[in-house]
Design a protein around this motif. Structure first.
Motif, PDB file in Angstrom:
ATOM      1  N   UNK A  42       0.826  -1.199   0.000  1.00 55.38           N
ATOM      2  CA  UNK A  42       0.000   0.000   0.000  1.00 55.38           C
ATOM      3  C   UNK A  42       0.862   1.251   0.000  1.00 55.38           C
ATOM      4  N   UNK A  43       0.455   2.221  -0.766  1.00 57.86           N
ATOM      5  CA  UNK A  43       1.179   3.487  -0.863  1.00 57.86           C
ATOM      6  C   UNK A  43       0.698   4.446   0.215  1.00 57.86           C
ATOM      7  N   UNK A  44       1.602   5.325   0.641  1.00 58.34           N
ATOM      8  CA  UNK A  44       1.276   6.315   1.658  1.00 58.34           C
ATOM      9  C   UNK A  44       0.751   7.572   0.971  1.00 58.34           C
ATOM     10  N   UNK A  45      -0.411   8.036   1.407  1.00 60.81           N
ATOM     11  CA  UNK A  45      -1.040   9.239   0.874  1.00 60.81           C
ATOM     12  C   UNK A  45      -0.521  10.483   1.586  1.00 60.81           C
ATOM     13  N   UNK A  46      -0.432  10.418   2.925  1.00 62.45           N
ATOM     14  CA  UNK A  46      -0.014  11.580   3.709  1.00 62.45           C
ATOM     15  C   UNK A  46       0.464  11.141   5.080  1.00 62.45           C
ATOM     16  N   UNK A  47       1.070  12.085   5.807  1.00 65.54           N
ATOM     17  CA  UNK A  47       1.562  11.857   7.157  1.00 65.54           C
ATOM     18  C   UNK A  47       0.801  12.747   8.128  1.00 65.54           C
ATOM     19  N   UNK A  48       0.576  12.247   9.325  1.00 65.13           N
ATOM     20  CA  UNK A  48       0.101  13.057  10.457  1.00 65.13           C
ATOM     21  C   UNK A  48       0.930  12.657  11.669  1.00 65.13           C
ATOM     22  N   UNK A  49       0.995  13.536  12.638  1.00 62.22           N
ATOM     23  CA  UNK A  49       1.836  13.322  13.804  1.00 62.22           C
ATOM     24  C   UNK A  49       1.041  13.578  15.071  1.00 62.22           C
ATOM     25  N   UNK A  99       6.717  12.363  25.809  1.00 64.40           N
ATOM     26  CA  UNK A  99       7.897  11.506  25.659  1.00 64.40           C
ATOM     27  C   UNK A  99       8.030  10.892  24.271  1.00 64.40           C
ATOM     28  N   UNK A 100       6.989  10.978  23.448  1.00 60.92           N
ATOM     29  CA  UNK A 100       7.003  10.333  22.138  1.00 60.92           C
ATOM     30  C   UNK A 100       6.345  11.230  21.093  1.00 60.92           C
ATOM     31  N   UNK A 101       6.824  11.108  19.866  1.00 61.54           N
ATOM     32  CA  UNK A 101       6.126  11.655  18.705  1.00 61.54           C
ATOM     33  C   UNK A 101       5.894  10.473  17.772  1.00 61.54           C
ATOM     34  N   UNK A 102       4.648  10.261  17.407  1.00 66.51           N
ATOM     35  CA  UNK A 102       4.295   9.148  16.530  1.00 66.51           C
ATOM     36  C   UNK A 102       3.941   9.701  15.152  1.00 66.51           C
ATOM     37  N   UNK A 103       4.497   9.070  14.125  1.00 63.65           N
ATOM     38  CA  UNK A 103       4.180   9.425  12.748  1.00 63.65           C
ATOM     39  C   UNK A 103       3.150   8.424  12.228  1.00 63.65           C
ATOM     40  N   UNK A 104       2.017   8.924  11.817  1.00 69.23           N
ATOM     41  CA  UNK A 104       0.958   8.084  11.241  1.00 69.23           C
ATOM     42  C   UNK A 104       1.011   8.191   9.730  1.00 69.23           C
ATOM     43  N   UNK A 105       0.881   7.057   9.063  1.00 67.97           N
ATOM     44  CA  UNK A 105       0.871   7.004   7.605  1.00 67.97           C
ATOM     45  C   UNK A 105      -0.570   6.761   7.153  1.00 67.97           C
ATOM     46  N   UNK A 106      -1.109   7.706   6.414  1.00 65.04           N
ATOM     47  CA  UNK A 106      -2.448   7.572   5.860  1.00 65.04           C
ATOM     48  C   UNK A 106      -2.271   6.942   4.483  1.00 65.04           C
ATOM     49  N   UNK A 107      -2.832   5.765   4.297  1.00 67.25           N
ATOM     50  CA  UNK A 107      -2.575   5.018   3.069  1.00 67.25           C
ATOM     51  C   UNK A 107      -3.377   5.553   1.896  1.00 67.25           C
ATOM     52  N   UNK A 156      -9.585   5.866  14.846  1.00 68.75           N
ATOM     53  CA  UNK A 156      -9.334   4.549  15.445  1.00 68.75           C
ATOM     54  C   UNK A 156      -9.869   3.419  14.572  1.00 68.75           C
ATOM     55  N   UNK A 157     -11.002   3.630  13.928  1.00 63.34           N
ATOM     56  CA  UNK A 157     -11.538   2.616  13.021  1.00 63.34           C
ATOM     57  C   UNK A 157     -10.561   2.368  11.863  1.00 63.34           C
ATOM     58  N   UNK A 158     -10.003   3.453  11.317  1.00 68.00           N
ATOM     59  CA  UNK A 158      -9.042   3.322  10.223  1.00 68.00           C
ATOM     60  C   UNK A 158      -7.745   2.662  10.695  1.00 68.00           C
ATOM     61  N   UNK A 159      -7.360   2.897  11.945  1.00 70.14           N
ATOM     62  CA  UNK A 159      -6.206   2.194  12.509  1.00 70.14           C
ATOM     63  C   UNK A 159      -6.475   0.686  12.562  1.00 70.14           C
ATOM     64  N   UNK A 160      -7.654   0.307  13.046  1.00 72.98           N
ATOM     65  CA  UNK A 160      -7.996  -1.117  13.134  1.00 72.98           C
ATOM     66  C   UNK A 160      -8.047  -1.771  11.761  1.00 72.98           C
ATOM     67  N   UNK A 161      -8.507  -1.028  10.762  1.00 71.23           N
ATOM     68  CA  UNK A 161      -8.597  -1.545   9.397  1.00 71.23           C
ATOM     69  C   UNK A 161      -7.248  -1.490   8.673  1.00 71.23           C
ATOM     70  N   UNK A 162      -6.217  -0.981   9.339  1.00 69.90           N
ATOM     71  CA  UNK A 162      -4.869  -0.828   8.802  1.00 69.90           C
ATOM     72  C   UNK A 162      -4.829   0.079   7.571  1.00 69.90           C
ATOM     73  N   UNK A 163      -5.761   1.030   7.521  1.00 68.96           N
ATOM     74  CA  UNK A 163      -5.732   2.068   6.487  1.00 68.96           C
ATOM     75  C   UNK A 163      -4.915   3.259   6.970  1.00 68.96           C
ATOM     76  N   UNK A 164      -4.664   3.271   8.291  1.00 69.84           N
ATOM     77  CA  UNK A 164      -3.684   4.173   8.896  1.00 69.84           C
ATOM     78  C   UNK A 164      -2.709   3.279   9.643  1.00 69.84           C
ATOM     79  N   UNK A 165      -1.419   3.500   9.392  1.00 67.36           N
ATOM     80  CA  UNK A 165      -0.377   2.732  10.073  1.00 67.36           C
ATOM     81  C   UNK A 165       0.559   3.715  10.772  1.00 67.36           C
ATOM     82  N   UNK A 166       1.466   3.179  11.571  1.00 67.57           N
ATOM     83  CA  UNK A 166       2.438   4.048  12.266  1.00 67.57           C
ATOM     84  C   UNK A 166       3.726   3.292  12.497  1.00 67.57           C
TER      85      UNK A 166
END
Length: 166
Positions: A42-49, A99-107, A156-166
């Motif tokens: 899957x290709x990454x469409x955008x990033x969020x943090x 303590x953390x910065x998480x990068x989310x990948x929107x597919x 959160x739904x998109x995270x569960x569906x793995x349409x957003x990854x990190x």
């Protein structure tokens, strides 16, 4: 090992307190296409943090969900890593030890802003949902304090569906 990474510029000491030492890794300012060149998945469409406390990060790590329990939480995601780094480095404060910065990948195929706008129209009766604009970045509130947590439920739904990854 920390000293070697600091010497090469790959790690920067930020601060320390009695419990933690804070470091920031070098953020490569990549565009989604830079990561997609050699990938057949899957290709990454955008990033969020999102900047997080250790507890928030542990919850994400264990459940693959962003914790929405605190009813007074805005729970921001932003399009700019530098915005999160201001909280991480202590330049900006929100009353929590970040303590953390998480990068989310929107597919590819997921337009998060369009999804949020659709939620605004259908479930909240709004013509348009505006992100919060601050310090050259925009953020979307996912928590209960912002739009009854509906955007967070979708995220959160998109995270569960793995349409957003990190």
């Amino acid at each position: 090992m920390e000293k070697d990474l600091i010497a090469t510029g790959d790690l920067q000491f930020i601060r320390e307190n009695k419990k933690f030492r804070f470091f920031s890794g070098r953020r490569l300012e990549l565009e989604p296409n830079d990561l997609n060149k050699d990938s057949s998945s899957s290709k990454i469409q955008s990033f969020y943090y999102r900047h997080m406390t250790k507890e928030q990060y542990d919850y994400l790590r264990l459940t693959n969900q962003i914790n929405m329990v605190d009813q007074n939480a805005y729970v921001a995601i932003t399009n700019k890593w530098s915005y999160c780094n201001k909280y991480f480095s202590g330049i900006k404060r929100n009353g929590h030890l970040v303590t953390h910065i998480v990068e989310f990948h929107i597919l590819d195929g997921i337009d998060l802003v369009d999804r949020f706008q659709e939620i605004g129209k259908q479930q909240l009766g709004l013509n348009k949902i505006q992100p919060k604009v601050e310090d050259g970045a925009f953020s979307w509130g996912l928590g209960p304090q912002s739009r009854s947590g509906l955007l967070g439920e979708e995220f959160n739904r998109l995270l569960l569906e793995q349409k957003i990854t990190w």
